[in-house]
Design a protein around this motif. Structure first.
Motif, PDB file in Angstrom:
ATOM      1  N   PHE A  85       0.841  -1.198   0.000  1.00 39.23           N
ATOM      2  CA  PHE A  85       0.000   0.000   0.000  1.00 39.23           C
ATOM      3  C   PHE A  85       0.878   1.251   0.000  1.00 39.23           C
ATOM      4  N   THR A  86       1.897   1.242   0.847  1.00 36.11           N
ATOM      5  CA  THR A  86       2.827   2.371   0.906  1.00 36.11           C
ATOM      6  C   THR A  86       3.524   2.565  -0.443  1.00 36.11           C
ATOM      7  N   HIS A  87       3.904   1.456  -1.069  1.00 39.90           N
ATOM      8  CA  HIS A  87       4.560   1.549  -2.376  1.00 39.90           C
ATOM      9  C   HIS A  87       3.598   2.097  -3.431  1.00 39.90           C
ATOM     10  N   ALA A  88       2.347   1.669  -3.416  1.00 39.06           N
ATOM     11  CA  ALA A  88       1.369   2.146  -4.396  1.00 39.06           C
ATOM     12  C   ALA A  88       1.065   3.630  -4.211  1.00 39.06           C
ATOM     13  N   VAL A  89       1.066   4.104  -2.960  1.00 35.43           N
ATOM     14  CA  VAL A  89       0.806   5.522  -2.701  1.00 35.43           C
ATOM     15  C   VAL A  89       1.973   6.380  -3.190  1.00 35.43           C
ATOM     16  N   ARG A  90       3.176   5.936  -2.942  1.00 42.61           N
ATOM     17  CA  ARG A  90       4.359   6.764  -3.217  1.00 42.61           C
ATOM     18  C   ARG A  90       4.912   6.619  -4.627  1.00 42.61           C
ATOM     19  N   PRO A 165      -9.311   6.943  -4.524  1.00 46.06           N
ATOM     20  CA  PRO A 165      -9.322   7.936  -3.449  1.00 46.06           C
ATOM     21  C   PRO A 165      -8.626   7.448  -2.182  1.00 46.06           C
ATOM     22  N   PHE A 166      -8.507   6.134  -2.007  1.00 46.92           N
ATOM     23  CA  PHE A 166      -7.808   5.616  -0.831  1.00 46.92           C
ATOM     24  C   PHE A 166      -6.303   5.817  -0.962  1.00 46.92           C
ATOM     25  N   LEU A 167      -5.790   5.685  -2.172  1.00 46.44           N
ATOM     26  CA  LEU A 167      -4.371   5.928  -2.417  1.00 46.44           C
ATOM     27  C   LEU A 167      -4.078   7.409  -2.601  1.00 46.44           C
ATOM     28  N   ARG A 168      -5.105   8.170  -2.984  1.00 47.36           N
ATOM     29  CA  ARG A 168      -4.944   9.553  -3.425  1.00 47.36           C
ATOM     30  C   ARG A 168      -3.944   9.601  -4.566  1.00 47.36           C
ATOM     31  N   ASN A 169      -4.085   8.660  -5.481  1.00 49.26           N
ATOM     32  CA  ASN A 169      -3.169   8.536  -6.597  1.00 49.26           C
ATOM     33  C   ASN A 169      -3.897   7.816  -7.727  1.00 49.26           C
ATOM     34  N   SER A 170      -3.484   8.062  -8.950  1.00 43.62           N
ATOM     35  CA  SER A 170      -4.007   7.312 -10.086  1.00 43.62           C
ATOM     36  C   SER A 170      -3.361   5.939 -10.087  1.00 43.62           C
ATOM     37  N   VAL A 171      -4.074   4.974 -10.646  1.00 46.07           N
ATOM     38  CA  VAL A 171      -3.522   3.631 -10.778  1.00 46.07           C
ATOM     39  C   VAL A 171      -3.197   3.432 -12.256  1.00 46.07           C
ATOM     40  N   GLY A 172      -1.936   3.173 -12.523  1.00 46.50           N
ATOM     41  CA  GLY A 172      -1.457   2.989 -13.886  1.00 46.50           C
ATOM     42  C   GLY A 172      -0.367   1.933 -13.899  1.00 46.50           C
ATOM     43  N   PRO A 173       0.386   1.850 -14.984  1.00 47.34           N
ATOM     44  CA  PRO A 173       1.394   0.787 -15.082  1.00 47.34           C
ATOM     45  C   PRO A 173       2.499   0.881 -14.033  1.00 47.34           C
ATOM     46  N   GLY A 174       2.757   2.064 -13.495  1.00 50.10           N
ATOM     47  CA  GLY A 174       3.829   2.212 -12.512  1.00 50.10           C
ATOM     48  C   GLY A 174       3.502   1.673 -11.139  1.00 50.10           C
ATOM     49  N   ASN A 175       2.210   1.648 -10.774  1.00 47.02           N
ATOM     50  CA  ASN A 175       1.856   1.185  -9.431  1.00 47.02           C
ATOM     51  C   ASN A 175       0.702   0.180  -9.424  1.00 47.02           C
ATOM     52  N   ALA A 177       0.699  -3.145  -9.975  1.00 56.53           N
ATOM     53  CA  ALA A 177       1.011  -4.404  -9.282  1.00 56.53           C
ATOM     54  C   ALA A 177       0.954  -4.211  -7.766  1.00 56.53           C
ATOM     55  N   SER A 178       1.503  -3.115  -7.276  1.00 55.89           N
ATOM     56  CA  SER A 178       1.464  -2.839  -5.838  1.00 55.89           C
ATOM     57  C   SER A 178       0.030  -2.644  -5.359  1.00 55.89           C
ATOM     58  N   PHE A 179      -0.777  -1.935  -6.143  1.00 58.02           N
ATOM     59  CA  PHE A 179      -2.184  -1.725  -5.803  1.00 58.02           C
ATOM     60  C   PHE A 179      -2.922  -3.064  -5.747  1.00 58.02           C
ATOM     61  N   PHE A 180      -2.666  -3.934  -6.712  1.00 57.72           N
ATOM     62  CA  PHE A 180      -3.344  -5.222  -6.766  1.00 57.72           C
ATOM     63  C   PHE A 180      -2.980  -6.093  -5.567  1.00 57.72           C
ATOM     64  N   VAL A 181      -1.701  -6.156  -5.208  1.00 60.37           N
ATOM     65  CA  VAL A 181      -1.272  -6.975  -4.068  1.00 60.37           C
ATOM     66  C   VAL A 181      -1.827  -6.399  -2.771  1.00 60.37           C
ATOM     67  N   ALA A 182      -1.821  -5.069  -2.622  1.00 62.51           N
ATOM     68  CA  ALA A 182      -2.371  -4.447  -1.419  1.00 62.51           C
ATOM     69  C   ALA A 182      -3.856  -4.724  -1.292  1.00 62.51           C
ATOM     70  N   THR A 183      -4.570  -4.710  -2.407  1.00 67.91           N
ATOM     71  CA  THR A 183      -6.009  -5.031  -2.386  1.00 67.91           C
ATOM     72  C   THR A 183      -6.243  -6.488  -1.993  1.00 67.91           C
ATOM     73  N   LEU A 184      -5.439  -7.396  -2.547  1.00 65.83           N
ATOM     74  CA  LEU A 184      -5.574  -8.806  -2.167  1.00 65.83           C
ATOM     75  C   LEU A 184      -5.272  -9.029  -0.679  1.00 65.83           C
ATOM     76  N   CYS A 185      -4.245  -8.371  -0.188  1.00 65.58           N
ATOM     77  CA  CYS A 185      -3.912  -8.502   1.244  1.00 65.58           C
ATOM     78  C   CYS A 185      -5.024  -7.931   2.111  1.00 65.58           C
ATOM     79  N   GLY A 186      -5.659  -6.875   1.639  1.00 67.85           N
ATOM     80  CA  GLY A 186      -6.771  -6.296   2.387  1.00 67.85           C
ATOM     81  C   GLY A 186      -7.985  -7.226   2.440  1.00 67.85           C
TER      82      GLY A 186
END
Length: 188
Positions: A85-90, A165-175, A177-186
């Motif tokens: 999650f931290t990686h996807a946000v940053r 809105p939870f990340l306060r970031n767009s989800v694209g090719p750069g993040n 994979a991190s978003f997907f893993v964080a969602t699965l862990c959640g």
């Protein structure tokens, strides 16, 4: 009483927690920073999991071992989810910078669209712009294939998925994979 910041409004979250928050349009739209909230929830989940691992909740040894296994899985999932999650946000989702070639393609497409007549509009042609690529009117440029302008982050994101809105970031090719893993862990 919560303290006030000149730029962001109240600096304490709900229940008097010392969380930085931003007040966008008014006090009804005060948002807590996602990383701080995630760290708070991760600490709470970790404390509960450690408590369950150390204190026997049931007398039956088989159920106690099963409970410990579930708590250990929850602890591992929380730790892994926090990291991703931290990686996807940053991490930036990717960005397409306006350049002169994209701007000239945009001007050519506008000229082509201005020359369209009524008969051309009723034909089976695939696009008034004369190109299949997306037009980024906000940046006055032609974007690459599968890109989209994100209104929240005000940038052209290649292979744009969505704005989270939870990340306060767009989800694209750069993040993604991190978003997907964080969602699965959640979900675990």
């Amino acid at each position: 009483l919560p303290s006030e910041s000149a730029l962001f409004g109240p600096t304490t979250g709900g229940c008097g927690l010392p969380l930085a928050s931003r007040c966008f349009r008014g006090p009804e739209q005060t948002h807590v920073e996602p990383l701080q909230l995630m760290w708070l929830l991760a600490a709470l989940a970790t404390a509960i999991s450690i408590l369950c691992l150390t204190k026997p909740l049931v007398a039956d040894p088989v159920l106690f071992r099963l409970c410990r296994l579930l708590c250990a899985m929850s602890l591992a999932s929380t730790a892994l989810g926090t990291v991703f999650f931290t990686h996807a946000v940053r991490t930036s989702p990717g960005r397409v910078e306006p350049c002169e070639s994209r701007r000239s393609s945009y001007r050519t497409a506008l000229t082509h669209a201005a020359a369209v007549t009524h008969d051309d509009a009723n034909s089976r042609s695939w696009n008034w712009w004369g190109t299949k690529l997306p037009m980024m009117h906000q940046l006055a440029m032609e974007g690459p294939e599968r890109s989209k302008y994100c209104n929240a982050s005000r940038q052209c994101v290649p292979m744009f998925d969505h704005y989270c809105p939870f990340l306060r970031n767009s989800v694209g090719p750069g993040n993604y994979a991190s978003f997907f893993v964080a969602t699965l862990c959640g979900l675990l």
